[in-house]
Design an enzyme around this catalytic site. Structure first.
Site: not given
Ligand code: NDP
Ligand SMILES: O=C1O[C@H](COP(=O)(O)O)[C@@H](O)[C@H](O)[C@H]1O
Length: 593
Positions: A115, A342
């Site tokens: 999600s 990175h």
């Molecule tokens: N978003 C990005 O651009 C990037 C993200 N990442 C990494 O990827 C991973 C996912 O990122 P992202 O999708 O942004 O994360 P989100 O904060 O959107 O979390 C993903 C899902 O995890 C569940 N969640 C969120 N917070 C909690 C909590 N405190 N406890 C339990 N479940 C929780 C929720 O689903 P539900 O409530 O339905 O269970 C949520 O939809 C992270 O480790 C992040 O650091 C790495 C690079 C880039």
């Molecule tokens: O891992 C991450 O990367 C994005 C940048 O990725 P890009 O592929 O769009 O250049 C960055 O925005 C984010 O902070 C970081 O967690």
């Protein structure tokens, strides 16, 4: 007859020597090797990205009898250490996935945290692109897993709404999308519930239909719940007869200690070869091209050292702030978010010695040597900054601390520059300058290699006083507008003798009509194929943290106040002083760039 399967979008070739005879080559599309039993065969599998041949030794006797089967699939991941060995007919059946009528294996991909932002923005679109390009195995199922309540139809709706990817405008896109969505399902569950993962397991089994089940879990969840999710997935939803792999998103801890603790816990449930630590920059086309540039071009190979290279710059900038991700970001900061992973990974790939082969372990061995040869980073070689509000053209851009999820007195850097050194024979004394920042004037990621000045340059006069402008510079532009260009000096046409600087330019969009796949596509496909080259090994991770942990601790202990810079600017002025201390001028500030 033995059959070797390979995904369509990456071709493999095979060569085989049968009964000691001459080696024959087979194309991947006609990858059937006919053997008349009893036979003694030595088969070599060669992937386009792995020049090292992997030998599958078919043992005499046992194999010969087994080769009476009509088709035997030999998935690449079964080739442990290049050797497929088995002792009985039964074992052969299990290992190869051949069991009478159901001779094909399946792959189930579970996006844990379906999600969330990353799942919607990157993972589902990448999976769809792979499907569109016919890169996913024939029998695949995708499951979204998260706590949110959703039906399969609701997941499909969510995915279809956010399926903005490079495939959007392509032929039959909506038809393909409908087919793809039919293969996507949803299971609602807690991340720490073995029961909920057992329910998922039951559903996966149904889809796998008795085939060999290979399972990939993508942990797209916040890091504080990685361990629980891995534990439950591994104990309750691992494959019983195929492989189970887990892609772990960054951050892998926030310092050496927490990273080691995470690795230790993950290893209670998974073997190192099941853990795929993703750094999506390694999946970017131009980063993948780095080794090709150096190792496949004689003109660059001899130049790649302190002898000719004056400095190397690794630059990452974004023209937007932490909007929406402040909560996560404030606990990490730009050094952990971008530099420690990175940029450092790119540096290691750039600076490594020639690996024995393109095999994952050979490459990672070389990268880890670079990381271990790095001089400890000193606080005086680091500059940190944080963006402040700015009004321009009637628009007010926020400060970092305007984000409601960020404490008003936060000292978390949104910008950092650092001077790093590799204390080995090749790179002794060459500054590797890194710069990463959010809310800067443009979005870019690039590697700039500045060469030394030409000794005794006959034409010095013609450059005026600015010798730096006459320096050859190789720019590898990772994004946007992927390109490689080399700045050279040339004469301006005419009767006079005026020199100019021009670019020899390989601009990807002009040179290739084919779109560049997203990094997540490459990495997901690699994980499915068991290719580990672009994933981070635990010793690489340890070495990366060892480099940054002391300076991060010092910044935090001493409560170093980051230098302010206006939203949309070129960053704090301290970055220029840092570069100047090592006689360097940032290449991205050059008007021509
Ligand atoms: N978003 C990005 O651009 C990037 C993200 N990442 C990494 O990827 C991973 C996912 O990122 P992202 O999708 O942004 O994360 P989100 O904060 O959107 O979390 C993903 C899902 O995890 C569940 N969640 C969120 N917070 C909690 C909590 N405190 N406890 C339990 N479940 C929780 C929720 O689903 P539900 O409530 O339905 O269970 C949520 O939809 C992270 O480790 C992040 O650091 C790495 C690079 C880039
Ligand atoms: O891992 C991450 O990367 C994005 C940048 O990725 P890009 O592929 O769009 O250049 C960055 O925005 C984010 O902070 C970081 O967690």
């Amino acid at each position: 007859m033995a059959a070797f399967s390979a995904t369509h979008c990456r071709s493999y070739s095979y060569s085989a020597s049968i009964n000691g005879g001459q080696t024959q080559r087979f194309a991947s599309s006609s990858s059937f090797l006919r053997l008349s039993a009893p036979a003694k065969a030595k088969v070599f599998l060669q992937s386009p990205r792995n020049s090292q041949q992997t030998a599958i030794l078919m043992q005499d006797g046992v194999v010969a009898t087994e080769l009476t089967h009509e088709e035997i699939e030999t998935p690449k991941e079964k080739l442990k250490d290049g050797l497929l060995s088995f002792t009985s007919a039964k074992e052969w059946d299990v290992k190869t996935g051949f069991d009478g009528n159901e001779n094909e294996s399946s792959v189930s991909i579970t996006v844990v945290g379906a999600s969330g932002d990353l799942a919607k923005k990157k993972i589902f679109p990448a999976l769809f692109a792979l499907y569109y390009e016919d890169c996913l195995p024939k029998h695949f199922t995708i499951y979204g897993y998260a706590r949110s309540k959703m039906t399969d139809a609701e997941l499909r709706n969510m995915v279809s709404k956010t399926l903005t990817c490079r495939i959007d405008k392509r032929e039959n896109c909506s038809e393909k999308m409908d087919q793809f969505l039919k293969r996507c399902f949803y299971h609602s569950g807690q991340y720490d519930s073995e029961d909920n993962f057992s329910q998922l397991d039951k559903k996966l089994k149904k889809h796998e239909g008795g085939r060999v089940s290979n399972r990939l879990f993508y942990l797209s969840i916040p890091p504080n719940i990685f361990t629980e999710a891995v534990k439950c997935a591994s104990l309750s939803a691992s494959s019983y007869n195929g492989w189970t792999r887990v892609i772990v998103e960054k951050p892998f801890g926030r310092d050496s200690e927490s990273s080691a603790a995470l690795t230790k816990t993950l290893k209670q449930y998974l073997a190192e070869d099941q853990i795929f630590r993703i750094d999506h920059y390694l999946g970017k086309e131009l980063v993948e091209n780095l080794s090709v540039l150096w190792f496949a071009n004689l003109i660059f190979e001899p130049l790649w050292s302190r002898r000719y290279i004056r400095n190397v710059q690794l630059i990452f900038s974004e023209d937007f702030g932490t909007e929406g991700r402040g909560g996560y970001f404030d606990n990490y900061g730009i050094i952990r978010d971008i530099m420690q992973n990175h940029l450092l990974q790119i540096l290691a790939l750039f600076a490594m010695e020639t690996p024995v082969s393109l095999d994952a372990e050979d490459i990672r061995n070389e990268k880890v040597k670079v990381l271990r040869s790095m001089r400890p980073l000193r606080l005086e070689d680091v500059v940190v900054g944080q963006y402040k509000s700015r009004s321009r053209g009637g628009v007010t851009y926020p400060s970092y601390t305007d984000d409601k999820t960020v404490p008003k007195d936060s000292l978390t850097p949104t910008f950092a520059a650092a001077a790093l050194f590799i204390d080995n024979a090749r790179w002794d004394g060459v500054p590797f300058l890194m710069k990463a920042g959010k809310a800067l004037h443009d979005r870019r990621a690039e590697i700039r290699v500045q060469f030394r000045h030409v000794p005794g340059n006959l034409y010095n006069r013609n450059f005026g006083t600015d010798l730096d402008r006459a320096t050859n510079e190789l720019v590898i532009r990772v994004q946007p507008g992927e390109a490689i260009f080399l700045k050279i000096n040339n004469k301006v046409p005419g009767l006079g003798m005026r020199l100019d600087r021009s670019n020899l330019n390989l601009h990807y969009a002009a040179r290739y009509s084919k779109e560049i796949p997203d990094a997540y596509e490459r990495l997901l496909l690699d994980a499915i194929e068991g290719e580990r080259r672009l994933f981070i090994r635990s010793d690489e991770l340890d070495a990366a943290w060892a480099l940054f942990t002391p300076v991060l601790a010092e910044l935090e202990e001493k409560k170093i106040i980051p230098e302010s810079y206006p939203y949309g600017s070129r960053g704090p002025v301290g970055a220029h002083y840092l570069a100047a201390r090592y006689n360097v001028r940032w290449g991205d500030l050059d008007i021509e760039q």
